[in-house]
Design a protein around this motif. Sequence first.
Motif, mmCIF file in Angstrom:
data_model
loop_
_atom_site.group_PDB
_atom_site.id
_atom_site.type_symbol
_atom_site.label_atom_id
_atom_site.label_comp_id
_atom_site.label_asym_id
_atom_site.label_seq_id
_atom_site.Cartn_x
_atom_site.Cartn_y
_atom_site.Cartn_z
ATOM 1 N N PHE A 70 0.877 -1.165 0.000
ATOM 2 C CA PHE A 70 0.000 0.000 0.000
ATOM 3 C C PHE A 70 0.918 1.220 0.000
ATOM 4 C CE2 PHE A 70 -2.200 3.400 2.348
ATOM 5 C CZ PHE A 70 -3.371 3.513 1.608
ATOM 6 N N ILE A 71 0.935 1.959 -1.116
ATOM 7 C CA ILE A 71 1.861 3.073 -1.295
ATOM 8 C C ILE A 71 1.094 4.393 -1.309
ATOM 9 C CG2 ILE A 71 3.638 4.095 -2.757
ATOM 10 C CD1 ILE A 71 4.505 1.444 -1.708
ATOM 11 N N PRO A 72 1.228 5.214 -0.252
ATOM 12 C CA PRO A 72 0.572 6.525 -0.246
ATOM 13 C C PRO A 72 1.467 7.598 -0.849
ATOM 14 C CG PRO A 72 1.434 6.045 1.943
ATOM 15 C CD PRO A 72 1.835 4.888 1.048
ATOM 16 N N VAL A 73 0.878 8.471 -1.647
ATOM 17 C CA VAL A 73 1.592 9.600 -2.246
ATOM 18 C C VAL A 73 0.730 10.848 -2.070
ATOM 19 C CG1 VAL A 73 2.557 10.604 -4.348
ATOM 20 C CG2 VAL A 73 2.709 8.134 -3.980
ATOM 21 N N ASN A 74 1.310 11.882 -1.466
ATOM 22 C CA ASN A 74 0.587 13.147 -1.321
ATOM 23 C C ASN A 74 0.901 14.022 -2.525
ATOM 24 O OD1 ASN A 74 -0.273 15.807 -0.607
ATOM 25 N ND2 ASN A 74 -0.234 15.222 1.545
ATOM 26 N N CYS A 75 -0.056 14.132 -3.431
ATOM 27 C CA CYS A 75 0.165 14.860 -4.686
ATOM 28 C C CYS A 75 0.369 16.352 -4.468
ATOM 29 C CB CYS A 75 -1.021 14.647 -5.626
ATOM 30 S SG CYS A 75 -1.297 12.924 -6.079
ATOM 31 N N GLY A 76 -0.116 16.882 -3.351
ATOM 32 C CA GLY A 76 0.029 18.304 -3.092
ATOM 33 C C GLY A 76 1.325 18.655 -2.401
ATOM 34 N N ALA A 77 2.060 17.646 -1.895
ATOM 35 C CA ALA A 77 3.282 17.912 -1.136
ATOM 36 C C ALA A 77 4.548 17.777 -1.977
ATOM 37 C CB ALA A 77 3.362 16.968 0.068
ATOM 38 N N ILE A 78 4.426 17.235 -3.191
ATOM 39 C CA ILE A 78 5.589 17.005 -4.045
ATOM 40 C C ILE A 78 5.662 18.104 -5.100
ATOM 41 C CG2 ILE A 78 6.696 15.379 -5.640
ATOM 42 C CD1 ILE A 78 5.123 13.156 -4.222
ATOM 43 N N PRO A 79 6.815 18.769 -5.243
ATOM 44 C CA PRO A 79 6.941 19.809 -6.282
ATOM 45 C C PRO A 79 6.577 19.261 -7.651
ATOM 46 C CG PRO A 79 8.842 19.833 -4.816
ATOM 47 C CD PRO A 79 8.044 18.614 -4.456
ATOM 48 N N ARG A 80 5.907 20.084 -8.461
ATOM 49 C CA ARG A 80 5.399 19.626 -9.755
ATOM 50 C C ARG A 80 6.519 19.090 -10.651
ATOM 51 N NH1 ARG A 80 1.975 23.798 -12.173
ATOM 52 N NH2 ARG A 80 2.122 22.523 -14.036
ATOM 53 N N ASP A 81 7.736 19.635 -10.524
ATOM 54 C CA ASP A 81 8.842 19.186 -11.369
ATOM 55 C C ASP A 81 9.306 17.782 -11.007
ATOM 56 O OD1 ASP A 81 8.747 21.635 -12.600
ATOM 57 O OD2 ASP A 81 10.366 22.520 -11.413
ATOM 58 N N LEU A 82 8.986 17.331 -9.793
ATOM 59 C CA LEU A 82 9.432 16.020 -9.332
ATOM 60 C C LEU A 82 8.320 14.979 -9.322
ATOM 61 C CD1 LEU A 82 11.655 17.093 -6.275
ATOM 62 C CD2 LEU A 82 12.374 16.636 -8.632
ATOM 63 N N LEU A 83 7.070 15.421 -9.500
ATOM 64 C CA LEU A 83 5.941 14.501 -9.347
ATOM 65 C C LEU A 83 5.955 13.392 -10.393
ATOM 66 C CD1 LEU A 83 3.423 13.808 -7.773
ATOM 67 C CD2 LEU A 83 2.120 15.396 -9.201
ATOM 68 N N GLU A 84 6.297 13.727 -11.644
ATOM 69 C CA GLU A 84 6.313 12.700 -12.686
ATOM 70 C C GLU A 84 7.335 11.621 -12.368
ATOM 71 O OE1 GLU A 84 6.728 12.205 -17.561
ATOM 72 O OE2 GLU A 84 7.052 14.173 -16.620
ATOM 73 N N SER A 85 8.534 12.020 -11.946
ATOM 74 C CA SER A 85 9.560 11.052 -11.572
ATOM 75 C C SER A 85 9.135 10.238 -10.359
ATOM 76 C CB SER A 85 10.877 11.769 -11.288
ATOM 77 O OG SER A 85 11.847 10.877 -10.769
ATOM 78 N N LEU A 87 6.109 9.381 -9.479
ATOM 79 C CA LEU A 87 5.075 8.409 -9.829
ATOM 80 C C LEU A 87 5.570 7.337 -10.803
ATOM 81 C CD1 LEU A 87 1.925 10.718 -10.246
ATOM 82 C CD2 LEU A 87 2.486 9.220 -8.324
ATOM 83 N N PHE A 88 6.327 7.758 -11.822
ATOM 84 C CA PHE A 88 6.669 6.842 -12.908
ATOM 85 C C PHE A 88 8.124 6.381 -12.899
ATOM 86 C CE2 PHE A 88 3.406 9.764 -15.016
ATOM 87 C CZ PHE A 88 2.345 8.997 -14.553
ATOM 88 N N GLY A 89 8.970 6.988 -12.043
ATOM 89 C CA GLY A 89 10.376 6.625 -12.004
ATOM 90 C C GLY A 89 11.172 7.342 -13.088
ATOM 91 N N HIS A 90 12.486 7.093 -13.105
ATOM 92 C CA HIS A 90 13.328 7.718 -14.128
ATOM 93 C C HIS A 90 14.532 6.844 -14.436
ATOM 94 C CE1 HIS A 90 15.043 9.284 -10.260
ATOM 95 N NE2 HIS A 90 16.179 8.948 -10.856
ATOM 96 N N GLU A 91 15.093 7.094 -15.605
ATOM 97 C CA GLU A 91 16.295 6.384 -16.033
ATOM 98 C C GLU A 91 17.534 7.189 -15.639
ATOM 99 O OE1 GLU A 91 16.294 3.461 -17.182
ATOM 100 O OE2 GLU A 91 14.247 3.116 -17.924
ATOM 101 N N LYS A 92 18.654 6.526 -15.590
ATOM 102 C CA LYS A 92 19.915 7.189 -15.289
ATOM 103 C C LYS A 92 20.188 8.272 -16.323
ATOM 104 C CE LYS A 92 24.852 6.259 -14.688
ATOM 105 N NZ LYS A 92 25.911 5.206 -14.700
ATOM 106 N N GLY A 93 20.533 9.458 -15.835
ATOM 107 C CA GLY A 93 20.839 10.570 -16.721
ATOM 108 C C GLY A 93 19.632 11.293 -17.271
ATOM 109 N N ALA A 94 18.445 10.963 -16.809
ATOM 110 C CA ALA A 94 17.230 11.609 -17.331
ATOM 111 C C ALA A 94 17.214 13.097 -17.018
ATOM 112 C CB ALA A 94 15.982 10.936 -16.757
ATOM 113 N N PHE A 95 17.829 13.487 -15.918
ATOM 114 C CA PHE A 95 17.922 14.896 -15.543
ATOM 115 C C PHE A 95 19.095 15.040 -14.583
ATOM 116 C CE2 PHE A 95 14.620 12.716 -13.094
ATOM 117 C CZ PHE A 95 15.121 12.810 -11.800
ATOM 118 N N THR A 96 19.448 16.256 -14.290
ATOM 119 C CA THR A 96 20.560 16.513 -13.383
ATOM 120 C C THR A 96 20.292 15.889 -12.019
ATOM 121 O OG1 THR A 96 21.005 18.612 -14.489
ATOM 122 C CG2 THR A 96 21.969 18.309 -12.301
ATOM 123 N N GLY A 97 21.207 15.057 -11.589
ATOM 124 C CA GLY A 97 21.037 14.388 -10.298
ATOM 125 C C GLY A 97 20.483 12.985 -10.411
ATOM 126 N N ALA A 98 20.062 12.585 -11.616
ATOM 127 C CA ALA A 98 19.556 11.212 -11.817
ATOM 128 C C ALA A 98 20.754 10.285 -12.026
ATOM 129 C CB ALA A 98 18.609 11.167 -12.999
#
Length: 372
Positions: A70-85, A87-98
């Motif tokens: 059971f995975i809870p996610v508060n959609c209002g607490a996560i900055p919009r620039d990070l919400l997609e990552s 929820l859906f994850g990211h690949e290595k090098g997808a953005f600075t810091g990945a």
Amino acid sequence: MASISSFRSASVVENTALIGESPAMREIRYLIQQVAPTSASVLITGPSGSGKEMVASSIHASSPRSQGRFIPVNCGAIPRDLLESELFGHEKGAFTGAVGQTCGRFEEADGGTLFLDEIGDMPFDMQVKLLRVLEDNIITRVGGRQPIHVDTRIISATHRDIHNAIEHKAFREDLFYRLAVFPIHLPSLADRSDDVPLLAEYFCDRLPESRKFCFSSDSLHYLSQYSWPGNIRELRNLIERTSILYPDQKVGVEQTQKLLNLAVSSQPAERDALWNLSSPSSEISSDRDLSLADDILEDDPDNESENLALFADFPIPGDAVKLKELVTELECRYITAALNSANNIVSDAARLLGLHRTTLIEKMNKYKISRS
């Protein structure tokens, strides 16, 4: 077919949000019983602090997916620039810091349940991406091209008026219908006041032995009549506060009133007055209340005499008094007057009324009061 009152699975009975024997709570337990065995998307609505996440976890625990996460996610607490990552994850090098491949919450909840709390706060562009995932059950990590199939049940929740958000183009109507296959609305604690003593007993029973206490019958009656703007969360905090100040005691009405007022008083002089009712400083609170009324009525001279009558003693008629209706009318009149006095600025009106901004917004939604 199971009756409403027969649903008493262990996962639900031990759930704080579902304690109570009011008709509303019996119906909610029944709805959970009916929807839990399915994979239908559930949208839980209700005011802040009413136990929406508790209901979501009960649905998960009572479902065939209970062995999954059971995975809870508060959609209002996560900055919009990070919400997609997130929820859906990211690949290595997808953005600075990945610096490496990361699974998102959808993958973590594969075979289980993803709880999207405060879905009404999700950015509009993310709503489009979420809709696509709900339609296809396929995600793509940020920076990736490989589609990933997920088997994740979605339960979402919000305290906002979604229909109003749809009307103002802040929430997608097609996403709403995807999420609200099975809607459940949680009432405020004030709307199920008969459950307050049961909830109070539940919280008290779970205190350490050295801090346990009990309320007098008059105190419990007073608590049942209280408006509970913070709902179950506020009641839980009250029990914790009482156990610290009055361990191993029987708590009366006067002590209960002090404890409730302590939570909303922000000025030192007001707090001192609450804890020393016999001192001259206690007059500060009442004087402030009268000046607040003057401030509220200042810009509404036409209704001044009518509203000032609220401060007069009310004669009790021979017939029964419908107290809840009177309280509702009183709240509506004061909220409207405060908004007029504050030029419809909600934060200023909330300050006049001694409320948090979010609490005032919830009351405005509840009573359908708009900013004119």
